[in-house]
Design an enzyme around this catalytic site. Structure first.
Site, PDB file in Angstrom:
ATOM      1  N   ASP A   1      -6.778   2.808   1.625  1.00 16.69           N
ATOM      2  CA  ASP A   1      -5.358   2.768   1.224  1.00 16.69           C
ATOM      3  C   ASP A   1      -5.065   1.882  -0.037  1.00 16.69           C
ATOM      4  O   ASP A   1      -5.790   0.996  -0.277  1.00 16.69           O
ATOM      5  CB  ASP A   1      -4.439   2.328   2.696  1.00 16.69           C
ATOM      6  CG  ASP A   1      -3.024   2.607   2.371  1.00 16.69           C
ATOM      7  OD1 ASP A   1      -2.757   3.415   1.517  1.00 16.69           O
ATOM      8  OD2 ASP A   1      -2.381   1.862   3.275  1.00 16.69           O
TER       9      ASP A   1
ATOM     10  N   ARG B   1      -0.346   2.284  -5.066  1.00 22.23           N
ATOM     11  CA  ARG B   1      -0.001   1.076  -5.634  1.00 22.23           C
ATOM     12  C   ARG B   1      -0.987   0.542  -6.763  1.00 22.23           C
ATOM     13  O   ARG B   1      -0.479   0.102  -7.689  1.00 22.23           O
ATOM     14  CB  ARG B   1       0.155  -0.039  -4.484  1.00 22.23           C
ATOM     15  CG  ARG B   1       1.207   0.166  -3.571  1.00 22.23           C
ATOM     16  CD  ARG B   1       1.119  -0.626  -2.188  1.00 22.23           C
ATOM     17  NE  ARG B   1       0.372   0.310  -1.188  1.00 22.23           N
ATOM     18  CZ  ARG B   1      -0.130  -0.182   0.037  1.00 22.23           C
ATOM     19  NH1 ARG B   1       0.307  -1.477   0.075  1.00 22.23           N
ATOM     20  NH2 ARG B   1      -0.640   0.553   0.580  1.00 22.23           N
TER      21      ARG B   1
ATOM     22  N   ASN C   1      -0.592  13.794   5.083  1.00 23.49           N
ATOM     23  CA  ASN C   1      -0.741  13.945   3.455  1.00 23.49           C
ATOM     24  C   ASN C   1      -0.207  15.351   2.744  1.00 23.49           C
ATOM     25  O   ASN C   1       0.160  15.067   1.584  1.00 23.49           O
ATOM     26  CB  ASN C   1      -2.069  13.404   3.215  1.00 23.49           C
ATOM     27  CG  ASN C   1      -2.455  11.880   3.232  1.00 23.49           C
ATOM     28  OD1 ASN C   1      -3.449  11.588   3.347  1.00 23.49           O
ATOM     29  ND2 ASN C   1      -1.384  11.167   3.146  1.00 23.49           N
TER      30      ASN C   1
ATOM     31  N   ARG D   1      -9.178  -1.693   7.206  1.00 23.55           N
ATOM     32  CA  ARG D   1      -7.948  -0.910   6.401  1.00 23.55           C
ATOM     33  C   ARG D   1      -7.803  -1.722   5.059  1.00 23.55           C
ATOM     34  O   ARG D   1      -7.515  -2.652   5.091  1.00 23.55           O
ATOM     35  CB  ARG D   1      -6.908  -0.791   7.085  1.00 23.55           C
ATOM     36  CG  ARG D   1      -5.722  -0.017   6.253  1.00 23.55           C
ATOM     37  CD  ARG D   1      -4.476   0.396   7.133  1.00 23.55           C
ATOM     38  NE  ARG D   1      -3.647   1.078   6.446  1.00 23.55           N
ATOM     39  CZ  ARG D   1      -2.931   2.154   6.672  1.00 23.55           C
ATOM     40  NH1 ARG D   1      -2.702   2.196   8.262  1.00 23.55           N
ATOM     41  NH2 ARG D   1      -1.976   2.875   6.211  1.00 23.55           N
TER      42      ARG D   1
ATOM     43  N   ARG E   1      -2.031  -1.189  10.403  1.00 24.98           N
ATOM     44  CA  ARG E   1      -1.889  -0.452  11.303  1.00 24.98           C
ATOM     45  C   ARG E   1      -2.859   0.749  11.335  1.00 24.98           C
ATOM     46  O   ARG E   1      -3.884   0.988  10.453  1.00 24.98           O
ATOM     47  CB  ARG E   1      -0.484   0.353  11.221  1.00 24.98           C
ATOM     48  CG  ARG E   1      -0.334   1.029   9.764  1.00 24.98           C
ATOM     49  CD  ARG E   1       1.097   1.589   9.882  1.00 24.98           C
ATOM     50  NE  ARG E   1       1.439   1.675   8.284  1.00 24.98           N
ATOM     51  CZ  ARG E   1       1.898   1.117   7.691  1.00 24.98           C
ATOM     52  NH1 ARG E   1       2.628  -0.035   7.995  1.00 24.98           N
ATOM     53  NH2 ARG E   1       2.159   1.459   6.201  1.00 24.98           N
ATOM     54  N   LEU E   2      -3.175   1.419  12.318  1.00 25.82           N
ATOM     55  CA  LEU E   2      -4.160   2.602  12.284  1.00 25.82           C
ATOM     56  C   LEU E   2      -3.598   3.961  11.813  1.00 25.82           C
ATOM     57  O   LEU E   2      -4.720   4.794  11.662  1.00 25.82           O
ATOM     58  CB  LEU E   2      -4.702   2.753  13.853  1.00 25.82           C
ATOM     59  CG  LEU E   2      -5.394   1.578  14.276  1.00 25.82           C
ATOM     60  CD1 LEU E   2      -6.164   1.959  15.680  1.00 25.82           C
ATOM     61  CD2 LEU E   2      -6.669   1.358  13.587  1.00 25.82           C
TER      62      LEU E   2
ATOM     63  N   GLU F   1     -13.745  -3.262  16.640  1.00 26.41           N
ATOM     64  CA  GLU F   1     -13.054  -4.686  15.900  1.00 26.41           C
ATOM     65  C   GLU F   1     -12.335  -4.019  14.805  1.00 26.41           C
ATOM     66  O   GLU F   1     -12.732  -3.166  14.225  1.00 26.41           O
ATOM     67  CB  GLU F   1     -14.087  -5.432  15.292  1.00 26.41           C
ATOM     68  CG  GLU F   1     -15.204  -6.057  16.423  1.00 26.41           C
ATOM     69  CD  GLU F   1     -14.251  -7.141  17.291  1.00 26.41           C
ATOM     70  OE1 GLU F   1     -13.377  -7.533  16.737  1.00 26.41           O
ATOM     71  OE2 GLU F   1     -14.519  -7.047  18.692  1.00 26.41           O
TER      72      GLU F   1
HETATM   73  C1  FPP Z   1      -4.527   6.528   0.572  1.00 32.92           C
HETATM   74  O1  FPP Z   1      -3.778   5.723  -0.644  1.00 32.92           O
HETATM   75  C2  FPP Z   1      -5.462   7.472  -0.246  1.00 32.92           C
HETATM   76  C3  FPP Z   1      -5.599   8.724   0.039  1.00 32.92           C
HETATM   77  C4  FPP Z   1      -4.661   9.472   0.665  1.00 32.92           C
HETATM   78  C5  FPP Z   1      -6.667   9.310  -0.498  1.00 32.92           C
HETATM   79  C6  FPP Z   1      -7.922   9.032  -0.625  1.00 32.92           C
HETATM   80  C7  FPP Z   1      -8.747   9.417  -1.567  1.00 32.92           C
HETATM   81  C8  FPP Z   1      -9.689   8.933  -2.267  1.00 32.92           C
HETATM   82  C9  FPP Z   1     -10.022   7.362  -2.187  1.00 32.92           C
HETATM   83  C10 FPP Z   1     -10.472   9.875  -3.313  1.00 32.92           C
HETATM   84  C11 FPP Z   1     -12.050   9.734  -3.083  1.00 32.92           C
HETATM   85  C12 FPP Z   1     -12.435  10.087  -1.839  1.00 32.92           C
HETATM   86  C13 FPP Z   1     -13.604  11.016  -1.788  1.00 32.92           C
HETATM   87  C14 FPP Z   1     -13.789  11.436  -0.139  1.00 32.92           C
HETATM   88  C15 FPP Z   1     -14.274  11.661  -2.965  1.00 32.92           C
HETATM   89  P1  FPP Z   1      -2.119   5.901  -0.886  1.00 32.92           P
HETATM   90  O2  FPP Z   1      -2.091   7.072  -1.904  1.00 32.92           O
HETATM   91  O3  FPP Z   1      -1.545   5.993   0.152  1.00 32.92           O
HETATM   92  O4  FPP Z   1      -1.790   4.498  -1.631  1.00 32.92           O
HETATM   93  P2  FPP Z   1      -0.386   4.067  -1.591  1.00 32.92           P
HETATM   94  O5  FPP Z   1      -0.110   3.675  -0.136  1.00 32.92           O
HETATM   95  O6  FPP Z   1      -0.632   2.697  -2.459  1.00 32.92           O
HETATM   96  O7  FPP Z   1       0.496   4.735  -2.201  1.00 32.92           O
END
Ligand code: FPP
Length: 238
Positions: A16, A20, A64, A184, A190-191, A203
């Site tokens: 996550d 940001r 998403n 996380r 949170r989960l 854990e």
């Molecule tokens: C959450 O951050 C992240 C995602 C929804 C996408 C995760 C994808 C990657 C890390 C790309 C690489 C992964 C692979 C498997 C090649 P967010 O967008 O919710 O961040 P925010 O809460 O700061 O807006």
């Protein structure tokens, strides 16, 4: 779990903070996701080094899809490109790619890329990298319950025969051990619909680090913190 060295057998990460991270640098959100690929490599390297056998990454939730289309498209492209670009290295490292989640909602192209990555890495024995894609725990449980209900309706089993093993075996994670450690990033505690059944005795570790800043050292710290935890599984301390 290996008791002597207290190394988690299965680490699951909610990646996550990409958005940001990008906003802090005046970048577009997709640039944050692109910057999130190197930490995936770092986490895999660290997992292999520690002897962690399963690494699950929450890469795309069922929720998403509600993000702007351009961001969803960019993520799909990133997943396709990453699995193609990384596959040779993953094969060399003995990494096997697997997926949990409902892949039917992905385009044929994305499904093909994922299936090819799974097939090409199928012989990997060092680490199993499980990508949670179009995944949410409640969706997984709904699909599992439908499967069990169909077996009951077909007369293959009675309702009274349903136990915890029946449910665990009907989940996408049937082949894998439950996560020992769930991390996380980004400071959220949170989960978010991730591995709710499987997390029963995991854990939990929340770090303020944004996912694009996650390094091998962060993974090392998580494993060290895990080793300090006292896991009792509902029993008393021995
Ligand atoms: C959450 O951050 C992240 C995602 C929804 C996408 C995760 C994808 C990657 C890390 C790309 C690489 C992964 C692979 C498997 C090649 P967010 O967008 O919710 O961040 P925010 O809460 O700061 O807006």
């Amino acid at each position: 779990m290996s008791e002597e060295k207290r190394i988690p057998q299965h680490v699951a990460i909610i990646m996550d903070g990409n958005g940001r991270w990008a906003a802090l640098r005046g970048k577009e959100r997709y640039e944050g996701h692109a910057a999130g690929v190197e930490p995936v490599r770092a986490a895999l390297r660290a997992a292999a080094r520690h002897g962690v056998k399963y690494l699950t990454l929450y890469a795309f939730s069922t929720e998403n899809w509600g993000r702007p289309a351009a961001e969803v498209d960019a993520l799909m492209e990133l997943f396709c490109r990453s699995v193609v670009d990384e596959t040779p290295e993953l094969v060399a490292q003995g990494v096997r790619i697997r997926m949990i989640g409902d892949r039917n909602r992905f385009s044929e192209k994305v499904q093909r890329y994922l299936a090819e990555a799974e097939a090409r890495t199928a012989d990997g024995r060092r680490v199993t990298l499980i990508l949670a894609l179009n995944y949410s725990s409640r969706d997984e449980i709904v699909r599992a319950v439908r499967g069990i209900a169909a077996r009951v309706a077909a007369g293959e089993m009675t309702p009274g025969a349903i136990d915890e093993r029946t449910i665990a075996a009907a989940l996408d994670t049937a082949e894998y051990p439950d996560p020992d450690l769930i991390v996380r990033t980004s400071g959220e505690c949170r989960l978010s619909n991730f591995l709710l059944w499987q997390a029963s005795y995991a854990e939990l570790l929340f770090t303020p680090v944004l996912w694009p800043d996650f390094t091998e050292e962060e993974f090392d710290r998580a494993v060290e913190e895990y080793a300090r935890r006292d896991r009792r599984f509902g029993l008393v301390k021995r």
